[in-house]
Scaffold this active site. Structure first.
Site, PDB file in Angstrom:
ATOM      1  N   THR A   1      -7.716   2.247   3.290  1.00 44.08           N
ATOM      2  CA  THR A   1      -7.399   1.565   4.646  1.00 44.08           C
ATOM      3  C   THR A   1      -8.652   1.922   5.688  1.00 44.08           C
ATOM      4  O   THR A   1      -9.202   0.987   6.401  1.00 44.08           O
ATOM      5  CB  THR A   1      -6.092   1.948   5.073  1.00 44.08           C
ATOM      6  OG1 THR A   1      -5.118   2.126   4.130  1.00 44.08           O
ATOM      7  CG2 THR A   1      -5.941   1.239   6.318  1.00 44.08           C
TER       8      THR A   1
ATOM      9  N   CYS B   1       5.375 -14.464  -9.840  1.00 37.82           N
ATOM     10  CA  CYS B   1       4.047 -13.823  -9.567  1.00 37.82           C
ATOM     11  C   CYS B   1       4.149 -13.048  -8.308  1.00 37.82           C
ATOM     12  O   CYS B   1       4.461 -13.949  -7.125  1.00 37.82           O
ATOM     13  CB  CYS B   1       2.844 -14.885  -9.714  1.00 37.82           C
ATOM     14  SG  CYS B   1       1.159 -13.783  -9.259  1.00 37.82           S
TER      15      CYS B   1
ATOM     16  N   SER C   1       0.865  -1.179   0.124  1.00 33.46           N
ATOM     17  CA  SER C   1      -0.060  -0.093  -0.022  1.00 33.46           C
ATOM     18  C   SER C   1       0.897   1.144  -0.019  1.00 33.46           C
ATOM     19  O   SER C   1       1.945   1.035  -0.199  1.00 33.46           O
ATOM     20  CB  SER C   1      -0.850  -0.152   1.273  1.00 33.46           C
ATOM     21  OG  SER C   1      -1.826   0.808   1.394  1.00 33.46           O
TER      22      SER C   1
ATOM     23  N   ARG D   1       0.517  -4.135  -6.658  1.00 37.17           N
ATOM     24  CA  ARG D   1      -0.830  -4.679  -6.267  1.00 37.17           C
ATOM     25  C   ARG D   1      -1.768  -3.810  -7.179  1.00 37.17           C
ATOM     26  O   ARG D   1      -1.567  -2.576  -7.266  1.00 37.17           O
ATOM     27  CB  ARG D   1      -0.825  -4.527  -4.773  1.00 37.17           C
ATOM     28  CG  ARG D   1      -2.080  -4.921  -4.197  1.00 37.17           C
ATOM     29  CD  ARG D   1      -2.295  -6.368  -4.014  1.00 37.17           C
ATOM     30  NE  ARG D   1      -3.385  -6.920  -3.237  1.00 37.17           N
ATOM     31  CZ  ARG D   1      -4.474  -7.294  -3.641  1.00 37.17           C
ATOM     32  NH1 ARG D   1      -4.665  -7.390  -5.049  1.00 37.17           N
ATOM     33  NH2 ARG D   1      -5.296  -7.691  -2.963  1.00 37.17           N
TER      34      ARG D   1
ATOM     35  N   CYS E   1      -0.457  -9.609  -7.906  1.00 38.83           N
ATOM     36  CA  CYS E   1      -1.102  -8.432  -7.946  1.00 38.83           C
ATOM     37  C   CYS E   1      -2.483  -8.224  -8.559  1.00 38.83           C
ATOM     38  O   CYS E   1      -3.264  -7.368  -8.337  1.00 38.83           O
ATOM     39  CB  CYS E   1      -0.249  -7.473  -8.555  1.00 38.83           C
ATOM     40  SG  CYS E   1      -0.062  -7.587 -10.390  1.00 38.83           S
TER      41      CYS E   1
ATOM     42  N   CYS F   1      -3.147  -9.201 -14.394  1.00 40.55           N
ATOM     43  CA  CYS F   1      -3.391  -9.867 -15.700  1.00 40.55           C
ATOM     44  C   CYS F   1      -4.928 -10.520 -15.605  1.00 40.55           C
ATOM     45  O   CYS F   1      -5.436 -10.442 -16.732  1.00 40.55           O
ATOM     46  CB  CYS F   1      -2.409 -11.189 -15.627  1.00 40.55           C
ATOM     47  SG  CYS F   1      -2.462 -11.990 -14.301  1.00 40.55           S
TER      48      CYS F   1
ATOM     49  N   CYS G   1       2.273  -7.221 -16.838  1.00 40.40           N
ATOM     50  CA  CYS G   1       2.759  -7.957 -15.693  1.00 40.40           C
ATOM     51  C   CYS G   1       3.935  -7.364 -15.162  1.00 40.40           C
ATOM     52  O   CYS G   1       4.899  -7.100 -15.834  1.00 40.40           O
ATOM     53  CB  CYS G   1       2.845  -9.444 -15.972  1.00 40.40           C
ATOM     54  SG  CYS G   1       3.669 -10.147 -14.651  1.00 40.40           S
TER      55      CYS G   1
HETATM   56  C1  LIG Z   1       0.131   1.237  -4.510  1.00 42.41           C
HETATM   57  C2  LIG Z   1      -1.091   1.671  -3.493  1.00 42.41           C
HETATM   58  C3  LIG Z   1      -1.095   2.506  -2.739  1.00 42.41           C
HETATM   59  C4  LIG Z   1      -2.190   3.007  -1.736  1.00 42.41           C
HETATM   60  N1  LIG Z   1      -2.090   3.909  -0.894  1.00 42.41           N
HETATM   61  C5  LIG Z   1      -2.816   4.181   0.094  1.00 42.41           C
HETATM   62  C6  LIG Z   1      -2.779   5.061   0.992  1.00 42.41           C
HETATM   63  O1  LIG Z   1      -1.783   5.884   0.960  1.00 42.41           O
HETATM   64  N2  LIG Z   1      -3.530   5.334   1.970  1.00 42.41           N
HETATM   65  C7  LIG Z   1      -4.794   4.224   2.116  1.00 42.41           C
HETATM   66  O2  LIG Z   1      -5.691   4.439   2.978  1.00 42.41           O
HETATM   67  N3  LIG Z   1      -4.926   3.114   1.403  1.00 42.41           N
HETATM   68  C8  LIG Z   1      -3.938   3.264   0.301  1.00 42.41           C
HETATM   69  N4  LIG Z   1      -4.141   2.330  -0.631  1.00 42.41           N
HETATM   70  C9  LIG Z   1      -5.381   1.038  -0.665  1.00 42.41           C
HETATM   71  C10 LIG Z   1      -5.086   0.018   0.572  1.00 42.41           C
HETATM   72  O3  LIG Z   1      -3.918  -0.584   0.479  1.00 42.41           O
HETATM   73  C11 LIG Z   1      -6.156  -0.696   0.647  1.00 42.41           C
HETATM   74  O4  LIG Z   1      -7.535   0.029   0.578  1.00 42.41           O
HETATM   75  C12 LIG Z   1      -6.271  -1.645   1.593  1.00 42.41           C
HETATM   76  O5  LIG Z   1      -5.289  -2.532   1.689  1.00 42.41           O
HETATM   77  C13 LIG Z   1      -7.736  -2.457   1.619  1.00 42.41           C
HETATM   78  O6  LIG Z   1      -7.576  -3.407   2.590  1.00 42.41           O
HETATM   79  P1  LIG Z   1      -8.305  -5.007   2.522  1.00 42.41           P
HETATM   80  O7  LIG Z   1      -8.217  -5.451   4.008  1.00 42.41           O
HETATM   81  O8  LIG Z   1      -9.712  -4.759   1.990  1.00 42.41           O
HETATM   82  O9  LIG Z   1      -7.486  -5.782   1.691  1.00 42.41           O
HETATM   83  P2  LIG Z   1      -6.030  -6.094   1.499  1.00 42.41           P
HETATM   84  O10 LIG Z   1      -5.211  -5.056   2.356  1.00 42.41           O
HETATM   85  O11 LIG Z   1      -5.691  -6.099   0.064  1.00 42.41           O
HETATM   86  O12 LIG Z   1      -5.960  -7.348   2.086  1.00 42.41           O
HETATM   87  C14 LIG Z   1      -6.215  -8.739   1.695  1.00 42.41           C
HETATM   88  C15 LIG Z   1      -5.489  -9.772   2.462  1.00 42.41           C
HETATM   89  O13 LIG Z   1      -6.069 -10.907   1.926  1.00 42.41           O
HETATM   90  C16 LIG Z   1      -5.288 -12.166   1.503  1.00 42.41           C
HETATM   91  N5  LIG Z   1      -6.135 -13.118   0.901  1.00 42.41           N
HETATM   92  C17 LIG Z   1      -6.598 -12.514  -0.468  1.00 42.41           C
HETATM   93  N6  LIG Z   1      -7.281 -13.558  -1.064  1.00 42.41           N
HETATM   94  C18 LIG Z   1      -6.925 -14.491  -0.214  1.00 42.41           C
HETATM   95  C19 LIG Z   1      -7.338 -16.060  -0.150  1.00 42.41           C
HETATM   96  N7  LIG Z   1      -8.119 -16.264  -1.179  1.00 42.41           N
HETATM   97  N8  LIG Z   1      -7.156 -16.784   0.872  1.00 42.41           N
HETATM   98  C20 LIG Z   1      -6.314 -16.301   1.876  1.00 42.41           C
HETATM   99  N9  LIG Z   1      -5.849 -14.901   1.859  1.00 42.41           N
HETATM  100  C21 LIG Z   1      -6.405 -14.038   1.058  1.00 42.41           C
HETATM  101  C22 LIG Z   1      -4.188 -10.965   1.094  1.00 42.41           C
HETATM  102  O14 LIG Z   1      -2.888 -12.011   0.750  1.00 42.41           O
HETATM  103  C23 LIG Z   1      -4.262  -9.920   1.866  1.00 42.41           C
HETATM  104  O15 LIG Z   1      -3.330 -10.297   2.871  1.00 42.41           O
HETATM  105  C24 LIG Z   1      -3.064   1.892  -1.484  1.00 42.41           C
HETATM  106  C25 LIG Z   1      -3.004   0.718  -2.383  1.00 42.41           C
HETATM  107  C26 LIG Z   1      -1.986   0.568  -3.233  1.00 42.41           C
HETATM  108  C27 LIG Z   1      -2.110  -0.612  -4.075  1.00 42.41           C
HETATM  109  S1  SF4 Z   2      -0.947 -11.452 -10.545  1.00 40.05           S
HETATM  110 FE1  SF4 Z   2      -0.650 -11.571 -13.057  1.00 40.05          FE
HETATM  111  S2  SF4 Z   2       0.070  -9.606 -13.457  1.00 40.05           S
HETATM  112 FE2  SF4 Z   2       0.341  -9.714 -11.342  1.00 40.05          FE
HETATM  113  S3  SF4 Z   2       2.483 -10.433 -10.903  1.00 40.05           S
HETATM  114 FE3  SF4 Z   2       1.179 -12.399 -11.199  1.00 40.05          FE
HETATM  115  S4  SF4 Z   2       1.045 -12.852 -13.191  1.00 40.05           S
HETATM  116 FE4  SF4 Z   2       1.958 -10.828 -13.102  1.00 40.05          FE
END
Ligand SMILES: Cc1cc2nc3c(=O)[nH]c(=O)nc-3n(C[C@H](O)[C@H](O)[C@H](O)COP(=O)(O)OP(=O)(O)OC[C@H]3O[C@@H](n4cnc5c(N)ncnc54)[C@H](O)[C@@H]3O)c2cc1C
Ligand code: SF4
Lengths: 544, 248
Positions: free
Chosen positions: A336, A513, A55, A300, A516, A519, A482
């Site tokens: 978050t 992989c 994040s 991601r 993220c 794909c 990717c």
């Molecule tokens: C580059 C980037 C920058 C960001 N910047 C900010 C910011 O500055 N401030 C902010 O508030 N938000 C930010 N965000 C957004 C924030 O990260 C997300 O909104 C937040 O992480 C969402 O929380 P979540 O718990 O819904 O999902 P996630 O944080 O994605 O957590 C999901 C979890 O579930 C697990 N999981 C998924 N599928 C399965 C499965 N089938 N079985 C077991 N485990 C699984 C994953 O491994 C992961 O650990 C950013 C996002 C990105 C990508």
């Molecule tokens: S999820 Fe798909 S796009 Fe992301 S790293 Fe894995 S293969 Fe590449």
């Protein structure tokens, strides 16, 4: 394999939560605060809690204040109050400061590592009696006879590339629970199945996504200004592509740098990874990183569709929360606080009624949804390019989203232009000198680890399309979008009598992989299906 | 027969190690920690011996602060019957660890002690050997094969020249190599069962062992960066370049 499988072992809980991100952990904590006797389990596919979380992150603390009122007394390991905001418009050679839009004012917010924050939340959930199982992936949904969701199926371990059990084969168990909470984050693969099966998106726009690529740097002493938050728009993206950069200055000379780009870009030749690396070489950016080193990095996707793309968030036996539902506030790039609040809201809904029913209505009437409604037109406003988008953003901001119109989202996979219709694109990319050299070098910083001898977790539903149609129409964009170089087109030379023939095939370096999900979203034919590999595989992010 | 297995908490083998900028050690902030992979193999072997009916109890032992309970619990979830944490926050060196283990050996009287051939952090490969000496019992190191019959253990060892097969009388210390076996995955319900298995904590002081630091680590440094190579046109240029650098 499944034919020979015996009855799976079963564990039972009152609530099973899939995913230990901020949404899942907040839900678990709130459930136990409200009803200490409930049996609650959280499963997480990463080997350690937080190791698959990538994040920014600048977070709004109000949600944490509500969930864990004493959190400021023993804050997460990385937690720096924001001191100053900067936003700039870049051209290839210049930088112009812009006034900070109200959504991006960060006074009172904190710079954290979200991965470290989750690793800090998990023991607090455990102290309340939540069972947390890192290293176990939910590979399937367990359905009851009446069709309702009744829990999840944990993936098998020790299966070889052909699908045969190895010596270490261990059958995954089933976890049964009257309520399943999907907190998989952006483009959860089970959430995707459920949205389709229960037609949860029947009344909403297609979902919209972005890809975020990020690195954590240890910069040379004296360059880091703890608490400084920098954003930019413009170069290296053209004005048709929505996105921008972030640089967050943390403590101990650590700086997080990342680049986010909407996945509805149209140029099949575009590489988000290269755009990020080019950004780092902008004359106003590069000096910060010279003499430094990368500590960790990865990518991601981000869920960007907001209010109009929000699917129904309940189905019989299950709920969607956080980014699995799609609650991120895009203009703020913050999800978050929304994830935490939705986890808490789901918990009180479950504690009150022990049913999923009614959660959709509760969520839509909540402040979480009000926040999304206000900013609903900002991303689709950029469909007409950067300048029109900025104007829409300004109007929507001044009117706090009160104008009685809603712009629509389109599906990201449908936005690529065919090669034959492309105008030549001029990309004056500079020669790069900062690490990483290429995508393979960057995978090294993600510390990704998959047992090579397991089923390929990137399923290509129609491999022929890759060779024939895609090559011609789009020139294999998977080899560019990717961020981990998983997809490669390989030419096999076959020498036979009377000459040699060259055949192309798609090579999938699944072990690289970083989960993220780009794909699964961007492939123009929607024939790539991301499924979970063995639990515990994947990136091992440190403080991302 | 009881089998004692040593388990060390180390930085996971997938993690890229970083030396702290002041050279005082390795940066472990936010870093994934695991059971030393060789110790996991040792534990797997112990469990297989018990499952074959040749041992009754498998005990996992670790030295360290409360964090190492995480690895002991993993050991219990894999199938060990009970765990002992020798509680200490001292900087540990092989001889101290061997002395502490010896105290446990005296108390538990195991028929076999299984250990990893080395820990992937310090790479010392000394603890097992030192323990055997303190205990005055046979040792067999770098085992890639192990079979027990009566009071003897037949151990296949990986040595430079190939494989060496030796027999040792039990009780003995056996340190294990990578190819001995492939450790099992942990089943989810076993994690829950492990929470209820006994984990005794004994302080190192109570064992009567004090950490002696006969070895002093002056500082840590990352390996020097490889300098960029140059391409040479032909053999003559190669020789000239080597001469230039005083290498031939
Ligand atoms: C580059 C980037 C920058 C960001 N910047 C900010 C910011 O500055 N401030 C902010 O508030 N938000 C930010 N965000 C957004 C924030 O990260 C997300 O909104 C937040 O992480 C969402 O929380 P979540 O718990 O819904 O999902 P996630 O944080 O994605 O957590 C999901 C979890 O579930 C697990 N999981 C998924 N599928 C399965 C499965 N089938 N079985 C077991 N485990 C699984 C994953 O491994 C992961 O650990 C950013 C996002 C990105 C990508
Ligand atoms: S999820 Fe798909 S796009 Fe992301 S790293 Fe894995 S293969 Fe590449």
């Amino acid at each position: 394999m499944s034919e020979t499988a015996t009855e799976r072992e079963i564990m039972e809980y009152d609530v099973i939560i899939v995913g230990a991100g901020p949404a899942g952990l907040a839900c678990a904590i709130r459930l136990k605060q409200l009803k200490p006797d409930l049996m609650v389990a959280v499963i997480e596919k990463s080997a350690e809690i937080g190791a698959h979380i990538l994040s920014g992150a600048v977070i709004e603390p109000a949600a944490l204040d509500e969930l864990l009122p004493a959190w400021r007394e023993s804050p997460p390991p990385i937690c720096i109050p924001v001191e100053r905001d900067e936003i700039a418009l870049l051209t290839a050679t210049s930088k112009r400061k812009l006034p900070t839009p109200p959504q991006q004012k960060n006074h009172g917010n904190f710079i954290v590592s979200l991965g470290a924050l989750c690793a800090w939340m998990a023991p607090q959930a455990e102290a309340l009696g939540v069972d947390i199982f890192p290293g176990y992936a939910a590979a399937g949904v367990h359905y009851l006879q009446n069709g309702a969701v009744g829990g999840v199926i944990i993936g098998d371990m020790g299966v070889d590339r052909q699908g045969n059990p190895k010596d270490t084969y261990m059958q995954g168990i089933e976890i049964h629970a009257p309520l399943t909470v999907m907190a998989e984050g952006c483009r959860g693969h089970l959430s995707k199945q459920l949205i389709t099966k229960f037609k949860l998106d029947a009344d909403s726009d297609p979902q919209a996504y972005g890809i975020g690529i990020k690195e954590l740097w240890q910069v040379a002493p004296g360059k880091c200004k703890p608490g400084l938050v920098q954003h930019s728009i413009g170069w290296p993206l053209d004005t048709k592509t929505y996105g921008g950069s972030f640089i967050y200055h943390m403590d101990k000379d650590r700086v997080a740098v990342g680049f986010v780009c909407a996945l509805d870009y149209s140029d099949p030749e575009f590489s988000p990874f290269e755009a990020f690396q080019q950004f780092k070489h902008h004359p106003s950016v590069k000096p910060l990183f010279e003499g430094g080193e990368i500590l960790s990095g990865g990518a991601r996707t981000i869920i960007e569709g907001g209010a109009q793309s929000l699917p129904k968030v309940e189905m019989p036996g299950a709920l969607l929360i956080g980014d699995a539902a799609g609650l991120l506030n895009l203009p703020k790039i913050k999800g978050t606080h929304q994830a935490i609040r939705s986890g808490m809201l789901a918990a009180s809904h479950i504690a009150e009624g022990s049913t999923a029913e009614g959660f959709d209505e509760t969520l839509r009437a909540s402040p979480i949804m009000k926040e999304l409604h206000k900013v609903r037109n900002i991303r689709p406003g950029f469909n007409k390019g950067l300048w029109r988008g900025l104007i829409t953003a300004a109007i929507e901001t001044v009117t706090v989203g009160k104008l009685p119109r809603t712009l629509h989202n389109h599906a990201d996979y449908s936005s690529l232009t065919k090669l034959q219709d492309m105008e030549p694109v001029d990309r004056p990319w500079v020669k790069r000198s900062l690490a990483p050299r290429d995508r393979l070098a960057s995978v090294y910083f993600a510390a990704t680890d998959h047992d090579e001898d397991q089923l390929v977790h990137l399923q290509i539903l129609e491999p022929d399309v890759c060779i024939t149609r895609c090559g011609e129409e789009y020139g294999h964009p998977c080899t560019r979008f990717c961020p981990a170089n998983v997809y490669e087109m390989v030419t096999d030379q076959m020498t036979e009598e009377g000459g040699s023939t060259a055949n192309q095939h798609l090579q999938i370096n699944a072990a690289n992989c970083v989960h993220c999900k780009t794909c699964d979203i961007k492939d123009p034919y929607q024939i790539i299906n991301w499924v979970t590999p063995e639990g515990g595989s994947g990136p091992n992010y440190q403080n991302l | 027969m009881k089998i004692l297995v040593g388990i060390k908490r180390v930085v996971d083998y997938n993690v890229r190690i970083r030396v702290r900028s002041d050279g005082s050690g390795i940066d472990t902030d936010g870093v994934k920690m695991s059971i030393n992979p060789f110790d996991e193999i040792a534990l797997e072997e112990a469990l297989r011996i018990r499952e074959a009916g040749l041992a009754e109890e498998v005990i996992v032992v670790s030295l360290g602060g409360n964090e190492c309970q995480q690895q002991l619990r993993t050991g219990l979830a894999m199938g060990a019957d009970r765990a002992i944490q020798i509680d200490t926050d001292a900087d540990l060196q092989p001889l101290t660890i061997a002395r502490a283990f010896f105290k446990i050996v005296e108390k538990e009287q195991p028929g076999l002690v299984l250990m990893g051939k080395q820990a992937i952090d310090g790479d010392n490969s000394q603890t097992g050997q030192m323990l055997a000496a303190l205990w005055d019992r046979p040792q067999a190191t770098f085992a890639s094969g192990l079979s027990l019959s009566g009071n003897t253990a037949t151990v296949v060892r990986e040595v430079d020249a190939g494989l060496e097969t030796i027999e040792v009388d039990l009780p003995a210390v056996v340190s294990v190599d990578l190819r001995l076996n492939e450790p099992r995955f942990v089943k989810l319900p076993d994690i829950m069962k492990a929470k209820r298995k006994p984990l005794d904590v004994i302080s190192m002081d109570d064992l009567g062992v004090t950490a002696e630091n006969d070895l002093k680590v002056s500082h840590y440094a990352p390996p020097p960066k490889r300098e960029k190579g140059i391409m040479v046109e032909d053999a003559a240029q190669l020789v000239a370049e080597l001469r230039n650098r005083g290498l031939v």
